[in-house]
Design a protein around this motif. Structure first.
Motif, PDB file in Angstrom:
ATOM      1  N   ASP A   1       0.826  -1.208   0.000  1.00  0.00           N
ATOM      2  CA  ASP A   1       0.000   0.000   0.000  1.00  0.00           C
ATOM      3  C   ASP A   1       0.862   1.261   0.000  1.00  0.00           C
ATOM      4  OD1 ASP A   1      -2.194  -1.639   0.057  1.00  0.00           O
ATOM      5  OD2 ASP A   1      -2.598  -1.394   2.209  1.00  0.00           O
ATOM      6  N   ALA A   2       1.988   1.214   0.729  1.00  0.00           N
ATOM      7  CA  ALA A   2       2.866   2.386   0.787  1.00  0.00           C
ATOM      8  C   ALA A   2       3.517   2.648  -0.565  1.00  0.00           C
ATOM      9  CB  ALA A   2       3.932   2.188   1.863  1.00  0.00           C
ATOM     10  N   LEU A   3       3.939   1.597  -1.263  1.00  0.00           N
ATOM     11  CA  LEU A   3       4.540   1.792  -2.580  1.00  0.00           C
ATOM     12  C   LEU A   3       3.520   2.291  -3.587  1.00  0.00           C
ATOM     13  CD1 LEU A   3       6.896   0.208  -1.243  1.00  0.00           C
ATOM     14  CD2 LEU A   3       7.240  -0.940  -3.449  1.00  0.00           C
ATOM     15  N   VAL A   4       2.308   1.771  -3.533  1.00  0.00           N
ATOM     16  CA  VAL A   4       1.258   2.246  -4.445  1.00  0.00           C
ATOM     17  C   VAL A   4       0.924   3.701  -4.149  1.00  0.00           C
ATOM     18  CG1 VAL A   4      -1.152   1.968  -5.117  1.00  0.00           C
ATOM     19  CG2 VAL A   4       0.306  -0.051  -4.859  1.00  0.00           C
ATOM     20  N   ALA A   5       0.874   4.051  -2.864  1.00  0.00           N
ATOM     21  CA  ALA A   5       0.603   5.446  -2.488  1.00  0.00           C
ATOM     22  C   ALA A   5       1.728   6.353  -2.973  1.00  0.00           C
ATOM     23  CB  ALA A   5       0.439   5.547  -0.972  1.00  0.00           C
TER      24      ALA A   5
ATOM     25  N   PRO B   1       7.982   0.496 -21.520  1.00  0.00           N
ATOM     26  CA  PRO B   1       6.772  -0.273 -21.222  1.00  0.00           C
ATOM     27  C   PRO B   1       7.020  -1.764 -21.319  1.00  0.00           C
ATOM     28  CG  PRO B   1       6.643   0.720 -23.400  1.00  0.00           C
ATOM     29  CD  PRO B   1       7.832   1.319 -22.723  1.00  0.00           C
ATOM     30  N   GLU B   2       6.447  -2.500 -20.394  1.00  0.00           N
ATOM     31  CA  GLU B   2       6.635  -3.955 -20.365  1.00  0.00           C
ATOM     32  C   GLU B   2       5.599  -4.606 -21.269  1.00  0.00           C
ATOM     33  OE1 GLU B   2       7.583  -7.346 -17.011  1.00  0.00           O
ATOM     34  OE2 GLU B   2       6.423  -5.600 -16.477  1.00  0.00           O
ATOM     35  N   SER B   3       5.788  -4.419 -22.578  1.00  0.00           N
ATOM     36  CA  SER B   3       4.848  -4.954 -23.559  1.00  0.00           C
ATOM     37  C   SER B   3       5.547  -6.002 -24.407  1.00  0.00           C
ATOM     38  CB  SER B   3       4.317  -3.841 -24.467  1.00  0.00           C
ATOM     39  OG  SER B   3       5.358  -3.266 -25.221  1.00  0.00           O
ATOM     40  N   ASP B   4       4.752  -6.931 -24.970  1.00  0.00           N
ATOM     41  CA  ASP B   4       5.331  -7.978 -25.803  1.00  0.00           C
ATOM     42  C   ASP B   4       5.969  -7.393 -27.060  1.00  0.00           C
ATOM     43  OD1 ASP B   4       4.484  -9.866 -23.994  1.00  0.00           O
ATOM     44  OD2 ASP B   4       2.605 -10.267 -25.057  1.00  0.00           O
TER      45      ASP B   4
ATOM     46  N   GLY C   1       8.128  11.687 -16.736  1.00  0.00           N
ATOM     47  CA  GLY C   1       9.054  10.599 -17.020  1.00  0.00           C
ATOM     48  C   GLY C   1       9.909  10.189 -15.849  1.00  0.00           C
ATOM     49  N   MET C   2       9.812  10.925 -14.729  1.00  0.00           N
ATOM     50  CA  MET C   2      10.632  10.532 -13.588  1.00  0.00           C
ATOM     51  C   MET C   2      10.078   9.255 -12.960  1.00  0.00           C
ATOM     52  SD  MET C   2       9.596  13.040 -10.426  1.00  0.00           S
ATOM     53  CE  MET C   2       7.938  13.050  -9.698  1.00  0.00           C
ATOM     54  N   GLY C   3      10.913   8.563 -12.250  1.00  0.00           N
ATOM     55  CA  GLY C   3      10.495   7.339 -11.575  1.00  0.00           C
ATOM     56  C   GLY C   3      11.576   6.899 -10.604  1.00  0.00           C
ATOM     57  N   THR C   4      11.328   5.799  -9.926  1.00  0.00           N
ATOM     58  CA  THR C   4      12.298   5.308  -8.960  1.00  0.00           C
ATOM     59  C   THR C   4      12.119   3.819  -8.723  1.00  0.00           C
ATOM     60  OG1 THR C   4      13.212   5.622  -6.733  1.00  0.00           O
ATOM     61  CG2 THR C   4      10.831   5.815  -6.958  1.00  0.00           C
TER      62      THR C   4
ATOM     63  N   LEU D   1       8.349   2.714  -9.960  1.00  0.00           N
ATOM     64  CA  LEU D   1       7.311   3.626  -9.488  1.00  0.00           C
ATOM     65  C   LEU D   1       7.473   4.945 -10.240  1.00  0.00           C
ATOM     66  CD1 LEU D   1       7.348   3.215  -5.588  1.00  0.00           C
ATOM     67  CD2 LEU D   1       5.997   1.956  -7.281  1.00  0.00           C
ATOM     68  N   GLY D   2       6.372   5.546 -10.617  1.00  0.00           N
ATOM     69  CA  GLY D   2       6.453   6.812 -11.339  1.00  0.00           C
ATOM     70  C   GLY D   2       5.100   7.240 -11.861  1.00  0.00           C
ATOM     71  N   ASP D   3       5.149   8.114 -12.869  1.00  0.00           N
ATOM     72  CA  ASP D   3       3.905   8.642 -13.427  1.00  0.00           C
ATOM     73  C   ASP D   3       3.477   7.856 -14.664  1.00  0.00           C
ATOM     74  OD1 ASP D   3       6.091   9.581 -14.927  1.00  0.00           O
ATOM     75  OD2 ASP D   3       4.868  11.184 -15.776  1.00  0.00           O
ATOM     76  N   ILE D   4       4.045   6.645 -14.846  1.00  0.00           N
ATOM     77  CA  ILE D   4       3.758   5.885 -16.054  1.00  0.00           C
ATOM     78  C   ILE D   4       2.661   4.856 -15.832  1.00  0.00           C
ATOM     79  CG2 ILE D   4       4.804   4.533 -17.920  1.00  0.00           C
ATOM     80  CD1 ILE D   4       7.272   6.043 -15.714  1.00  0.00           C
ATOM     81  N   GLU D   5       2.789   4.080 -14.764  1.00  0.00           N
ATOM     82  CA  GLU D   5       1.840   3.005 -14.487  1.00  0.00           C
ATOM     83  C   GLU D   5       0.993   3.367 -13.259  1.00  0.00           C
ATOM     84  OE1 GLU D   5       1.196   0.300 -16.131  1.00  0.00           O
ATOM     85  OE2 GLU D   5       2.809   0.413 -17.612  1.00  0.00           O
ATOM     86  N   PRO D   6      -0.325   3.493 -13.416  1.00  0.00           N
ATOM     87  CA  PRO D   6      -1.156   3.825 -12.251  1.00  0.00           C
ATOM     88  C   PRO D   6      -1.231   2.695 -11.228  1.00  0.00           C
ATOM     89  CG  PRO D   6      -2.520   3.361 -14.173  1.00  0.00           C
ATOM     90  CD  PRO D   6      -1.112   3.396 -14.654  1.00  0.00           C
ATOM     91  N   ASP D   7      -1.040   1.448 -11.676  1.00  0.00           N
ATOM     92  CA  ASP D   7      -1.116   0.303 -10.764  1.00  0.00           C
ATOM     93  C   ASP D   7       0.128  -0.563 -10.977  1.00  0.00           C
ATOM     94  OD1 ASP D   7      -1.989  -1.506  -8.912  1.00  0.00           O
ATOM     95  OD2 ASP D   7      -3.338  -2.564 -10.290  1.00  0.00           O
ATOM     96  N   PRO D   8       1.267  -0.167 -10.420  1.00  0.00           N
ATOM     97  CA  PRO D   8       2.513  -0.893 -10.683  1.00  0.00           C
ATOM     98  C   PRO D   8       2.493  -2.294 -10.093  1.00  0.00           C
ATOM     99  CG  PRO D   8       2.828   0.684  -8.917  1.00  0.00           C
ATOM    100  CD  PRO D   8       1.458   0.941  -9.467  1.00  0.00           C
ATOM    101  N   GLU D   9       3.162  -3.220 -10.777  1.00  0.00           N
ATOM    102  CA  GLU D   9       3.280  -4.593 -10.287  1.00  0.00           C
ATOM    103  C   GLU D   9       4.469  -4.660  -9.337  1.00  0.00           C
ATOM    104  OE1 GLU D   9       3.927  -9.160 -11.964  1.00  0.00           O
ATOM    105  OE2 GLU D   9       3.665  -7.474 -13.359  1.00  0.00           O
TER     106      GLU D   9
END
Length: 437
Positions: A73-77, A294-297, A94-97, A164-172
């Motif tokens: 929950d903390a990472l998603v937040a 992006p983690e796409s095929d 484009g930033m992330g961590t 984590l970043g502004d790319i994926e709203p629900d990161p795995e």
């Protein structure tokens, strides 16, 4: 009940970058390392925001399962907070961590992980990586396309598939629960350490350091000794039978330890001459800034095909290089052999004096000389000293030099030995063509 006895954290900007995009937190129940990405567009902001948000859960938890939920929950937040910051500051798009975090609960440890920062455990001298890198090259390793050694120098090693970043709203996010065993030492680090210091060296330092603080300092120093082109963040803690009498202190390092700013800053500083002299390869061929894809095929297929082409070009280049070396060796051998055949020496076949063409030495069983002409001078007709010289051979260099040596041995000898012209009286006259008047 087992507990964390001692811990330490440290972070260094490294020898190349102008700012520290890593962040770390060592608390009482919580331990976190984050490595920001996005270049000048806020890698330090991303890691700082993530650590500042996640460290809010550094409180006692009833069970390891609840600790896992709290971490997730903390990472998603934190991911949501990063998205909000990008909406307010578009220049940070484009930033992330990456984040690797551990949370103690009820004598066990919950783990949450995304990206390529790492968690290691040292137990009984064995260092085991507890996390899996979310990178393109790790995909290639997992599929058997390349080896871990090849992954370490792969040109796409900086491509992250999950952050984590502004790319994926629900990161795995990867999660796990592990046991705490007294005597274990745990290490959380950014790739500024794992990318440049071997696991053998890390294991040796963790195993011999007298305290987590000493281990942390020595690991950072080792990264600096290797050139440290990236930021380096290290966090070490050890497990004991009982909790310490005084609670562990809290320490925040890296970007998260400073006031949060959104200024765009350069990511690299000029490489100084001493660094180039001491670490020429590591300093110049430093790892590119990590970036997310992006983690796409489709994207993975493109990268895999690109990797196949690169491997094919590498094989062709290797074959061309080997061919050039072989041709060079053959050419040198031919030239060398031609040179040897321009040399002469005088020796004996055991009974007569012989002029030899070539050199006395050979290559293994291959002789580099042959009989040029038998002078007809019998060895037994010569004095003992001359016989001894001939048995050891006398170098002449050229054919005229060899003939001069033979003349000195026997002035009456035919020193023009070799192919002789046919006497004129033995040549039949050629009939003249008839001329018709």
């Amino acid at each position: 009940m087992t507990a964390i006895a001692r811990s330490a954290a440290g972070s260094h900007v490294g020898k190349i970058r102008a700012n520290n995009q890593d962040s770390g937190y060592s608390g009482r129940q919580l331990f976190v390392v984050a490595d920001g990405m996005g270049g000048h567009a806020g890698g330090d902001v991303a890691s700082a925001i993530a650590v500042q948000r996640i460290r809010e859960i550094d409180v006692p938890h009833d069970s390891a399962d609840r600790a896992v939920d709290a971490l997730r929950d903390a990472l998603v937040a934190a991911n949501g907070t990063l998205s909000e910051v990008v909406r307010e500051h578009p220049e940070l798009t484009g930033m992330g961590t990456t984040v690797s975090a551990m949370l103690v609960a009820d004598g066990r440890m919950a783990i949450a992980h995304i990206g390529d920062s790492r968690i290691y455990r040292l137990r009984d001298g064995d260092l085991i990586q507890q996390t899996v890198d979310h990178t393109f090259v790790q995909r290639l390793v997992d599929s058997g396309r390349i080896t871990p050694e090849e992954a370490a120098v792969h040109p796409r090693r900086s491509v992250l598939m999950r952050v984590l970043g502004d790319i994926e709203p629900d990161p795995e996010i990867d999660t796990a629960i592990v046991d705490l065993v007294p005597g274990d030492r745990w290490l959380l680090c950014s790739d500024g350490l794992s990318g440049y210091v071997s696991e053998e060296k890390v294991s040796a330092i963790l195993g011999t350091a007298r305290s987590p603080r000493e281990a942390t300092d020595r690991l950072i120093k080792e990264a600096l000794d290797q050139g440290a082109p990236d930021n380096v963040t290290v966090l070490v803690f050890e497990v004991a039978e009982e909790a310490p009498e005084e609670p562990l202190g809290r320490a925040t390092v890296g970007s998260a330890a400073k006031p949060l700013t959104f200024d765009v800053a350069p990511t690299k500083r000029p490489v100084r001459l001493p660094t180039l002299l001491l670490h020429p390869i590591k300093s110049v061929q430093q790892q590119e800034d990590s970036h997310f894809e992006p983690e796409s095929d489709e994207y993975l297929d493109e990268l895999i095909e690109e990797d196949r082409l690169r491997a094919r070009r590498r094989r062709i280049g290797w074959l061309v290089g080997v061919s050039v070396v072989v041709l060079a060796i053959v050419a040198a051998g031919l030239l060398g052999y031609r040179w040897t055949q321009s040399r002469y020496f005088v020796g004996t076949d055991g009974s007569n004096v012989i002029i030899y063409q070539g050199v006395q030495q050979g290559i293994g069983p291959i002789s580099l000389s042959s009989e040029y002409v038998d002078t007809g001078i019998r060895l037994n007709d010569l004095d003992a000293y001359t016989q001894q010289q001939l048995e050891g051979t006398i170098s002449a260099g050229s054919l005229p030099g060899a003939r001069a040596i033979v003349e000195r041995i026997d002035p009456e000898s035919d020193t023009q030995a070799g192919p002789q012209p046919v006497p004129s009286e033995l040549i039949e006259p050629t009939p003249s063509p008839e001329v018709t008047p």
